[in-house]
Scaffold this motif. Structure first.
Motif, PDB file in Angstrom:
ATOM      1  N   THR A 124       0.832  -1.213   0.000  1.00 22.85           N
ATOM      2  CA  THR A 124       0.000   0.000   0.000  1.00 22.85           C
ATOM      3  C   THR A 124       0.864   1.261   0.000  1.00 22.85           C
ATOM      4  O   THR A 124       0.576   2.220  -0.719  1.00 22.85           O
ATOM      5  CB  THR A 124      -0.867   0.045   1.297  1.00 22.85           C
TER       6      THR A 124
ATOM      7  N   GLU B 142      -7.309   3.994   0.673  1.00 22.54           N
ATOM      8  CA  GLU B 142      -6.729   2.664   0.496  1.00 22.54           C
ATOM      9  C   GLU B 142      -6.308   2.058   1.843  1.00 22.54           C
ATOM     10  O   GLU B 142      -6.542   0.871   2.100  1.00 22.54           O
ATOM     11  CB  GLU B 142      -5.526   2.755  -0.459  1.00 22.54           C
TER      12      GLU B 142
ATOM     13  N   GLN C  11      -9.328   0.814   3.703  1.00 25.07           N
ATOM     14  CA  GLN C  11      -9.830  -0.444   3.114  1.00 25.07           C
ATOM     15  C   GLN C  11      -8.946  -1.623   3.523  1.00 25.07           C
ATOM     16  O   GLN C  11      -9.429  -2.671   3.941  1.00 25.07           O
ATOM     17  CB  GLN C  11      -9.869  -0.336   1.584  1.00 25.07           C
ATOM     18  N   LYS C  12      -7.622  -1.418   3.430  1.00 22.16           N
ATOM     19  CA  LYS C  12      -6.677  -2.508   3.724  1.00 22.16           C
ATOM     20  C   LYS C  12      -6.775  -2.939   5.184  1.00 22.16           C
ATOM     21  O   LYS C  12      -6.689  -4.115   5.514  1.00 22.16           O
ATOM     22  CB  LYS C  12      -5.245  -2.066   3.418  1.00 22.16           C
TER      23      LYS C  12
END
Ligand code: TYM
Length: 325
Positions: free
Chosen positions: A168, A316, A319-320
């Motif tokens: 990420t 992101e 979400q991760k």
């Protein structure tokens, strides 16, 4: 190539910060996508006066612009204006071992210096710094040598996050100058020139008579020769470094130029050169200090551009990690 760096608004910019970091920032502006910010949240880890603190942030913006940052070529903003810095810090806190933070040199020094006000923020300082960088998917971070340990930790944290949650965050590289990466105090060449001890500093915007006084009283070494030798002549070596980086003349040339001269003569030339080179900086600062609306506009434009990148990374990250989005 995306480049980022920051500076705390704790006192005026000194020649150490300029030669170690900002001079590089100015040069990099035309070479990559540059993001520079004023680290006001970091500055809060030591006592600040709430009545003058926001003015100090604006003054640091003025000083950066007076040192050559161009708002048409780079993004400039205040860290606290982009809320994602604090948000990512919290998430990175949850994967950072306390032991790693306790062994940071800056934490050890500052917790001694401010022993009556050692707060969690002082310990957590490097995690906020990691968040500053990792939010923007940065390739390169131009800093002075004193920040190298924080940059190593940033890489460790990024790798740990990527291992745990999947790739990420970009792992950045520090960009530290060999000569100029650590400018020493004028009154003690074995110590770093540091804003936390203003008496050690030559400020970029000092008036001519102050520059002259500070240079003429700078600590030198025994002996007479103007020679670069960090072990035997740390004082003269530091002054030669400063001379060379401001004038553009290589140190070897300066040694030749001053071969037959004594310390006092060398210092007189150095003071005169600095007074001349720094004159446009002082002039620009005086002019910009009258233009608060313009400075605020630049910071607001910078905030908007920074926020777009920071928000994309945070989406992101959320979400991760498995937070609600
Ligand atoms: P700060 O505000 O102490 O210093 C700003 C920059 O100046 C460099 N510097 C020096 N370089 C050479 N010789 C010296 N004597 C000297 N003194 C200062 C510093 O290394 C720095 O590059 N934690 C940072 C601010 C920060 C930051 C970041 C930097 C917050 N988040 C993210 C990079 C990336 C600091 O306190 O810098």
């Amino acid at each position: 190539m995306r480049i980022l760096s920051g500076i705390q608004p704790t006192d005026s910019i000194h020649i150490g910060g300029y030669l170690g970091a900002i001079k590089q920032w100015v040069e990099l502006q035309s070479k990559g996508e540059c993001i520079f910010f004023i680290a006001d949240l970091h500055a809060l880890t030591v006592p600040q006066d709430p009545k003058t603190f926001s003015q100090k942030t604006l003054e640091t913006a003025v000083e950066l612009l007076s040192s050559g940052l161009d708002p048409e070529k780079c993004v400039i903003f205040a860290q606290s204006q982009v809320k994602e810095h604090a948000e990512l810090t919290w998430i990175l806190n949850t994967i950072t071992p306390i032991g790693e933070l306790e062994r940071m040199i800056q934490y050890k020094e500052k917790s001694k210096q401010f022993k009556d006000s050692v707060n969690v923020g002082l310990l957590d300082y490097p995690v906020l710094q990691a968040a500053d960088i990792l939010l923007y998917q940065i390739d390169s971070v131009p800093v002075g040598k004193d920040q190298a340990q924080h940059l190593e930790l940033t890489k460790t944290i990024a790798e740990k996050f990527n291992q745990k949650y999947g790739k990420t965050l970009k792992v950045p590289e520090a960009l530290v100058l060999g000569i100029g990466g650590k400018i020493m105090a004028l009154n003690d060449p074995l110590k770093k020139m540091s804003k936390s001890s203003p008496e050690t500093c030559l400020f970029l915007f000092d008036e001519p008579e102050i520059i002259k006084k500070k240079i003429m009283t700078a600590v030198t070494d025994t002996g007479k020769t103007i020679k670069y030798d960090l072990v035997k002549k740390p004082g003269i070596s530091n002054l030669l470094t400063i001379y060379s980086l401001f004038s553009g003349e290589p140190i070897k040339e300066l040694e030749k130029k001053f071969a037959a001269k004594g310390y006092a003569d060398f210092k007189k030339h150095l003071a005169a050169m600095l007074i001349e080179k720094l004159e446009p900086f002082r002039r620009k600062k005086k002019e910009l200090m009258q233009r608060e609306v313009y400075i605020k506009e630049i910071l607001e434009r910078g905030r908007k551009r920074a926020e777009i990148i920071a928000q994309a990374t945070m989406l992101e990250v959320r979400q991760k990690v498995g937070l609600l989005v």
